[in-house]
Scaffold this active site. Structure first.
Site, mmCIF file in Angstrom:
data_model
loop_
_atom_site.group_PDB
_atom_site.id
_atom_site.type_symbol
_atom_site.label_atom_id
_atom_site.label_comp_id
_atom_site.label_asym_id
_atom_site.label_seq_id
_atom_site.Cartn_x
_atom_site.Cartn_y
_atom_site.Cartn_z
ATOM 1 N N ARG A 101 34.547 21.848 34.802
ATOM 2 C CA ARG A 101 33.899 22.280 33.823
ATOM 3 C C ARG A 101 32.920 21.164 33.747
ATOM 4 O O ARG A 101 33.578 19.977 32.747
ATOM 5 C CB ARG A 101 34.088 23.541 32.462
ATOM 6 C CG ARG A 101 33.994 23.184 31.411
ATOM 7 C CD ARG A 101 34.659 23.950 30.586
ATOM 8 N NE ARG A 101 34.177 25.671 30.848
ATOM 9 C CZ ARG A 101 34.366 26.986 30.200
ATOM 10 N NH1 ARG A 101 34.924 26.237 28.837
ATOM 11 N NH2 ARG A 101 34.393 27.795 31.166
ATOM 12 N N HIS A 128 27.901 30.116 35.195
ATOM 13 C CA HIS A 128 29.463 30.552 34.537
ATOM 14 C C HIS A 128 29.626 31.239 35.755
ATOM 15 O O HIS A 128 29.718 32.696 36.349
ATOM 16 C CB HIS A 128 29.408 30.796 33.741
ATOM 17 C CG HIS A 128 30.915 30.158 32.988
ATOM 18 N ND1 HIS A 128 31.963 29.947 33.643
ATOM 19 C CD2 HIS A 128 31.244 30.976 32.152
ATOM 20 C CE1 HIS A 128 32.851 30.229 32.971
ATOM 21 N NE2 HIS A 128 32.460 30.454 31.693
ATOM 22 N N GLN A 131 33.576 33.640 35.563
ATOM 23 C CA GLN A 131 33.513 34.646 34.232
ATOM 24 C C GLN A 131 32.811 35.680 35.086
ATOM 25 O O GLN A 131 32.752 36.872 35.118
ATOM 26 C CB GLN A 131 32.224 34.202 33.125
ATOM 27 C CG GLN A 131 32.520 34.533 32.249
ATOM 28 C CD GLN A 131 33.658 35.187 31.560
ATOM 29 O OE1 GLN A 131 34.183 34.267 30.962
ATOM 30 N NE2 GLN A 131 33.698 36.739 31.341
ATOM 31 N N ASP A 218 25.978 37.260 25.301
ATOM 32 C CA ASP A 218 26.784 35.777 24.849
ATOM 33 C C ASP A 218 25.993 34.663 23.744
ATOM 34 O O ASP A 218 25.106 35.301 23.158
ATOM 35 C CB ASP A 218 25.944 34.763 26.682
ATOM 36 C CG ASP A 218 26.982 33.497 26.812
ATOM 37 O OD1 ASP A 218 28.014 33.453 26.153
ATOM 38 O OD2 ASP A 218 26.543 32.688 27.213
ATOM 39 N N CYS A 258 31.410 37.374 27.152
ATOM 40 C CA CYS A 258 32.210 36.453 27.627
ATOM 41 C C CYS A 258 33.529 35.507 26.739
ATOM 42 O O CYS A 258 34.535 35.118 27.003
ATOM 43 C CB CYS A 258 31.641 35.121 29.000
ATOM 44 S SG CYS A 258 29.934 34.237 27.935
ATOM 45 N N ARG A 286 39.578 37.098 34.429
ATOM 46 C CA ARG A 286 39.856 35.932 34.711
ATOM 47 C C ARG A 286 40.677 35.270 34.906
ATOM 48 O O ARG A 286 40.939 35.007 36.560
ATOM 49 C CB ARG A 286 39.328 35.144 33.042
ATOM 50 C CG ARG A 286 38.304 35.548 32.373
ATOM 51 C CD ARG A 286 37.733 34.801 33.666
ATOM 52 N NE ARG A 286 37.144 33.338 33.949
ATOM 53 C CZ ARG A 286 36.582 32.549 32.920
ATOM 54 N NH1 ARG A 286 36.495 32.552 31.725
ATOM 55 N NH2 ARG A 286 36.671 31.656 33.658
HETATM 56 N N1 CP Z 1 34.642 32.559 28.766
HETATM 57 C C1 CP Z 1 34.814 31.468 28.915
HETATM 58 O O1 CP Z 1 34.556 30.714 29.885
HETATM 59 O O2 CP Z 1 36.160 30.921 27.858
HETATM 60 P P1 CP Z 1 36.490 29.552 27.624
HETATM 61 O O3 CP Z 1 35.423 28.908 26.965
HETATM 62 O O4 CP Z 1 37.644 29.346 26.610
HETATM 63 O O5 CP Z 1 37.358 28.739 29.049
HETATM 64 N N1 NVA Z 2 27.137 30.412 27.774
HETATM 65 C C1 NVA Z 2 28.385 29.620 27.088
HETATM 66 C C2 NVA Z 2 29.971 30.172 27.852
HETATM 67 C C3 NVA Z 2 30.964 30.006 27.201
HETATM 68 C C4 NVA Z 2 32.488 30.021 28.343
HETATM 69 C C5 NVA Z 2 28.575 28.061 26.825
HETATM 70 O O1 NVA Z 2 28.176 27.339 28.250
HETATM 71 O O2 NVA Z 2 28.777 27.813 26.205
#
Ligand code: CP
Ligand code: NVA
Length: 299
Positions: A101, A128, A131, A218, A258, A286
């Site tokens: 990530r 992502h 997700q 989101d 999400c 997930r």
């Molecule tokens: N939705 C999601 O990816 O959550 P986290 O940022 O907690 O991993």
């Molecule tokens: N769009 C958000 C998703 C978090 C899971 C981010 O990137 O922070």
């Protein structure tokens, strides 16, 4: 067999994606009891915060007989400038898969290019996909299918919106986005999806939501955009999923997010906690979707 990565939903064909989600559903139902990751290790590099991704991958790897190692990019040498391509080759000598990530999507592409083990995108500024695997599973559980369904995206044209565009491209359902001017999804991803599926964009949430089966949103400021939060709060005013907006959707429509969510910003408390909300099923899924992914790529 060459190793396979999962950097984007479009890395899988329609058939492969459907098979993966079928496997996830069987795993969720307790029909698969094997341990395809026995004695295998997943390295997880995090340059951003996480609750769901970290815990679901760690628990998932363990349930499949394997192990996951959490690596904060602040603590490993990447944080001091060791090149990604070197990290990729070093980790490949120790572990059987790498989840990452981070911010720049190109970093994940480079990691995958140099790693000799499967690489999984656990979120970038662009996409992502993990997700969206869970979200698709949730849609199918709630509505029976995504075929012929209309999915509305209300808010930022961010990594989640881009990944949903790729899901529409592969699976062919209708996706309507409602984004304020200047916050549209990635142009190339949008154009590519438009060639394969009914994909549209408007500035009006009501237009996207009318008759839709899934209402999806989101946060207005994603990780890494904290400094823009105030400016974004102004731009996204009116892009809240509230009960009035939900009333425009199909009667059996579901609400997805999400998480983490900001109540009173992109979603009203009553919708988030209401009967149409499936946000905690999404979060649970997930685990099941990623177990299927780990078994497919690393098993
Ligand atoms: N939705 C999601 O990816 O959550 P986290 O940022 O907690 O991993
Ligand atoms: N769009 C958000 C998703 C978090 C899971 C981010 O990137 O922070």
């Amino acid at each position: 067999m060459p190793k396979r990565d999962f950097l984007a939903i479009t890395d899988f064909s329609k058939r492969e994606l459907t098979d993966l989600l079928d496997l996830a559903a069987r795993m969720k139902g307790g029909q698969i009891t094997g341990r395809p990751l026995k004695d295998k290790v997943l390295a997880m590099i995090f340059a951003k915060s996480s609750t769901r991704t970290r815990v679901s991958f760690e628990v998932g790897a363990m349930q499949l007989g394997g192990h996951a190692i959490f690596l904060s990019s602040r603590d490993i040498q990447i944080g001091r400038g060791e090149p990604i391509k070197d990290t990729a080759r070093v980790l490949s000598r120790y572990v059987h898969g790498i989840m990452i990530r981070t911010f720049g999507h190109d970093d994940v592409v480079q990691l995958a290019r140099y790693a000799t083990v499967p690489v999984i995108n656990g979120l970038t500024d662009l996409l992502h996909p993990c997700q969206v695997l869970a979200d698709l599973l949730t849609v199918r559980e709630a509505l029976g299918t995504w075929d012929g369904k209309v999915v509305a995206w209300v808010g930022d044209g961010n990594n989640m919106a881009n990944a949903w565009l790729q899901a529409a491209e592969v699976l062919g359902f209708e996706l309507r986005l409602a984004c304020p001017e200047g916050y549209e999804p990635n142009h190339e991803i949008f154009e590519r999806a438009k060639r394969k599926a009914s994909v549209s964009i408007t500035e009006l949430p009501e237009e996207a939501a009318r008759g839709a089966h899934v209402i999806n949103t989101d946060v207005w400021a994603s990780m890494g955009q904290e400094a823009e939060a105030e400016k974004r709060a102004l731009a996204f005013k009116g892009y809240i999923v509230d009960q009035d907006l939900m009333k425009l959707a199909a009667t059996d429509a579901i609400f997805l997010h999400c998480l983490p969510a900001h109540r009173g910003e992109e979603v009203e408390e009553a919708v988030f906690e209401g009967p149409q909300s499936r946000v905690f099923d999404q979060a649970e899924n997930r685990l099941h979707a990623q177990k299927a992914l780990l078994a497919t790529l690393m098993g």
